[in-house]
Enzyme design. Structure first.
Site, PDB file in Angstrom:
ATOM      1  N   ARG A 190      -5.353 118.049  53.925  1.00  0.00           N
ATOM      2  CA  ARG A 190      -7.002 118.507  53.944  1.00  0.00           C
ATOM      3  C   ARG A 190      -7.068 119.825  53.905  1.00  0.00           C
ATOM      4  O   ARG A 190      -6.458 120.600  54.662  1.00  0.00           O
ATOM      5  CB  ARG A 190      -7.634 117.828  55.131  1.00  0.00           C
ATOM      6  CG  ARG A 190      -9.164 118.446  54.809  1.00  0.00           C
ATOM      7  CD  ARG A 190     -10.246 117.890  55.798  1.00  0.00           C
ATOM      8  NE  ARG A 190     -10.701 116.517  55.111  1.00  0.00           N
ATOM      9  CZ  ARG A 190     -11.511 115.770  55.538  1.00  0.00           C
ATOM     10  NH1 ARG A 190     -12.399 116.460  56.590  1.00  0.00           N
ATOM     11  NH2 ARG A 190     -11.907 114.530  54.947  1.00  0.00           N
ATOM     12  N   HIS A 248     -12.237 114.253  46.706  1.00  0.00           N
ATOM     13  CA  HIS A 248     -12.021 113.420  47.936  1.00  0.00           C
ATOM     14  C   HIS A 248     -11.529 111.982  47.559  1.00  0.00           C
ATOM     15  O   HIS A 248     -12.373 111.128  47.774  1.00  0.00           O
ATOM     16  CB  HIS A 248     -13.260 113.381  49.033  1.00  0.00           C
ATOM     17  CG  HIS A 248     -13.069 112.933  50.474  1.00  0.00           C
ATOM     18  ND1 HIS A 248     -11.850 112.684  50.817  1.00  0.00           N
ATOM     19  CD2 HIS A 248     -13.999 113.022  51.430  1.00  0.00           C
ATOM     20  CE1 HIS A 248     -11.878 112.492  52.171  1.00  0.00           C
ATOM     21  NE2 HIS A 248     -13.169 112.571  52.417  1.00  0.00           N
ATOM     22  N   GLN A 287     -11.458 108.889  50.186  1.00  0.00           N
ATOM     23  CA  GLN A 287     -12.887 108.496  50.394  1.00  0.00           C
ATOM     24  C   GLN A 287     -13.701 107.499  49.157  1.00  0.00           C
ATOM     25  O   GLN A 287     -14.180 106.406  49.600  1.00  0.00           O
ATOM     26  CB  GLN A 287     -13.965 109.509  50.620  1.00  0.00           C
ATOM     27  CG  GLN A 287     -15.333 109.341  51.111  1.00  0.00           C
ATOM     28  CD  GLN A 287     -15.293 108.586  52.229  1.00  0.00           C
ATOM     29  OE1 GLN A 287     -14.989 108.998  53.378  1.00  0.00           O
ATOM     30  NE2 GLN A 287     -15.854 107.273  52.205  1.00  0.00           N
ATOM     31  N   ASP A 308     -24.170 113.163  48.971  1.00  0.00           N
ATOM     32  CA  ASP A 308     -23.094 114.031  49.567  1.00  0.00           C
ATOM     33  C   ASP A 308     -23.913 114.985  50.221  1.00  0.00           C
ATOM     34  O   ASP A 308     -25.012 115.446  49.856  1.00  0.00           O
ATOM     35  CB  ASP A 308     -21.764 114.707  48.705  1.00  0.00           C
ATOM     36  CG  ASP A 308     -20.750 115.102  49.431  1.00  0.00           C
ATOM     37  OD1 ASP A 308     -20.759 114.936  50.789  1.00  0.00           O
ATOM     38  OD2 ASP A 308     -19.932 115.958  48.714  1.00  0.00           O
ATOM     39  N   CYS A 324     -20.412 109.188  52.341  1.00  0.00           N
ATOM     40  CA  CYS A 324     -19.251 109.232  52.956  1.00  0.00           C
ATOM     41  C   CYS A 324     -19.129 109.737  54.364  1.00  0.00           C
ATOM     42  O   CYS A 324     -18.258 109.469  54.928  1.00  0.00           O
ATOM     43  CB  CYS A 324     -18.156 110.420  52.154  1.00  0.00           C
ATOM     44  SG  CYS A 324     -19.103 112.044  52.310  1.00  0.00           S
ATOM     45  N   ARG A 328     -12.059 102.957  55.139  1.00  0.00           N
ATOM     46  CA  ARG A 328     -11.062 104.094  54.883  1.00  0.00           C
ATOM     47  C   ARG A 328      -9.847 103.608  55.608  1.00  0.00           C
ATOM     48  O   ARG A 328      -8.804 103.645  55.054  1.00  0.00           O
ATOM     49  CB  ARG A 328     -11.691 105.089  55.788  1.00  0.00           C
ATOM     50  CG  ARG A 328     -12.899 105.772  55.240  1.00  0.00           C
ATOM     51  CD  ARG A 328     -12.632 106.642  53.820  1.00  0.00           C
ATOM     52  NE  ARG A 328     -11.500 107.537  54.061  1.00  0.00           N
ATOM     53  CZ  ARG A 328     -11.723 108.827  54.512  1.00  0.00           C
ATOM     54  NH1 ARG A 328     -12.805 109.294  54.723  1.00  0.00           N
ATOM     55  NH2 ARG A 328     -10.711 109.811  54.598  1.00  0.00           N
TER      56      ARG A 328
HETATM   57  N1  NVA Z   1     -18.492 117.153  50.676  1.00  0.00           N
HETATM   58  C1  NVA Z   1     -18.207 117.186  52.182  1.00  0.00           C
HETATM   59  C2  NVA Z   1     -17.443 116.169  52.261  1.00  0.00           C
HETATM   60  C3  NVA Z   1     -17.190 115.574  53.840  1.00  0.00           C
HETATM   61  C4  NVA Z   1     -16.307 114.449  54.108  1.00  0.00           C
HETATM   62  C5  NVA Z   1     -17.579 118.484  52.626  1.00  0.00           C
HETATM   63  O1  NVA Z   1     -16.593 118.802  51.947  1.00  0.00           O
HETATM   64  O2  NVA Z   1     -17.778 119.127  53.528  1.00  0.00           O
HETATM   65  N1   CP Z   2     -15.798 111.244  55.027  1.00  0.00           N
HETATM   66  C1   CP Z   2     -14.854 111.948  55.728  1.00  0.00           C
HETATM   67  O1   CP Z   2     -13.819 112.410  55.058  1.00  0.00           O
HETATM   68  O2   CP Z   2     -15.287 112.153  57.101  1.00  0.00           O
HETATM   69  P1   CP Z   2     -14.452 113.354  58.040  1.00  0.00           P
HETATM   70  O3   CP Z   2     -14.759 114.597  57.393  1.00  0.00           O
HETATM   71  O4   CP Z   2     -14.859 113.103  59.177  1.00  0.00           O
HETATM   72  O5   CP Z   2     -12.941 113.017  57.818  1.00  0.00           O
END
Ligand code: NVA
Ligand code: CP
Length: 314
Positions: free
Chosen positions: A103, A130, A133, A227, A267, A295
């Site tokens: 990540r 993502h 997800q 989102d 998500c 997930r």
């Molecule tokens: N768009 C959000 C998704 C979190 C799972 C972020 O990148 O923070």
């Molecule tokens: N939806 C998701 O990826 O959550 P986290 O940021 O908690 O991993």
């Protein structure tokens, strides 16, 4: 040749469908507390350059519930924080583990890592996507539309409301191309993909429709999703974004425009009163808790496929 899962398009539709069938089996096994030991002796390393709750826990437990080991490397304690190149880290970790999840911020960091890793690499979120997800989201849709029709997603209408350039929005655009869902995307102009960007992500399927208002986007759809307005790494734009996205909250009024059977995905983490109202998130049409659970099951199927396929070809 090892295969990575960096975007939805890395698998064919048939491969995704096989993954969903296996997900359903693994979910049943978990429900019955039946052990599945397909990844004994294998290890997954997880690298997080951003925060996580779901991704970390669901990947770690997916691996350990299949009999394998999972290890999260805190980046701040690692030599990466002191400038060790990603290419060196990728090669070394590949000698210890059977798959690596990353990540990170810009997707070029993920691509650089994957280029040098000799084991499968999974995209655990970047600024540009993502996919794990959205895979769980698509599985949740398939499940809700009836287990016997698992995978019949083509032509289903999904409204995405909010930040049309977020990682989730971009992976949804990709889903329109790969799975044939019809994506209705509504975002303020500055946060709306161009027609060219929509085509770049979704291909020439014509399955992405860009809308000026959330109301138009939600009319008659099967699923409404959104989102966060302020993604990880965007904190400096907090006020600007809060202003720009006013009117883009998925609330009961907006949901009433969708099909009577429509349900809502998010998500998580959610910000009640911003991109989604508390009433919708907690209401009877919310599928978010199933979505979060899925997930775990989808990622088990994904890890099995990536790790066991790589071994077959070795
Ligand atoms: N768009 C959000 C998704 C979190 C799972 C972020 O990148 O923070
Ligand atoms: N939806 C998701 O990826 O959550 P986290 O940021 O908690 O991993």
């Amino acid at each position: 040749m090892k295969r990575d899962f960096l975007k939805l398009g890395d698998f064919s539709l048939d491969e995704h469908m096989a993954l969903f069938r296996r997900t359903a089996e693994l979910k049943q096994m978990r429900r019955r507390r039946k052990a599945v030991m397909t990844l004994v002796g294998r290890a997954l390393v997880l690298i997080f350059e951003k925060s996580s709750t779901r991704t970390r826990v669901s990947f770690e437990l997916a691996m350990t519930q299949l009999g394998g080991d999972a290890l999260t490397l805190p980046v701040s304690d690692s030599q990466m924080a002191r400038g060790e190149p990603l290419s060196d880290t990728a090669r070394v970790l590949s000698r210890y583990a059977d798959a690596i999840m990353v990540r990170t911020f810009g997707e070029e960091r993920l691509f650089e890592f994957a280029k040098h890793a000799t084991v499968p690499v999974v995209n655990g979120l970047t600024d540009q996507g993502h996919p794990v997800q959205v895979l769980a989201d698509l599985y949740t849709m398939a499940e809700r539309f009836g287990a016997e029709r698992l995978g019949e997603l083509k032509g289903r209408k999904v409204a995405f409301v909010g930040d049309g350039l977020s990682n989730m929005a971009r992976s949804w655009m990709e889903a329109a191309g790969v799975f044939g869902v019809e994506l209705h995307l509504a975002a303020p102009k500055a946060f709306r993909p161009s027609a060219q960007q929509a085509e770049d992500y979704g291909g020439r399927s014509g399955n992405i429709k860009l809308f000026d208002t959330p109301e138009e986007a939600c009319r008659g759809v099967d699923v409404v999703t959104t989102d966060v307005w302020i993604s990880m790494g965007q904190d400096a734009e907090r006020e600007l974004r809060r202003q720009a996205f006013g009117g883009y909250c998925v609330d009961e009024r907006l949901l009433s425009l969708a099909s009577p059977e429509a349900f809502v995905l998010h998500c998580l983490p959610a910000h009640r009163g911003e991109e989604i109202s508390a009433a919708v998130l907690e209401g009877p049409r919310s599928a978010v808790w199933d979505e979060a659970e899925n997930r775990l099951h989808v990622q088990k199927a994904l890890l099995e496929k990536l790790i066991l396929d790589a071994e077959k070809e070795a």
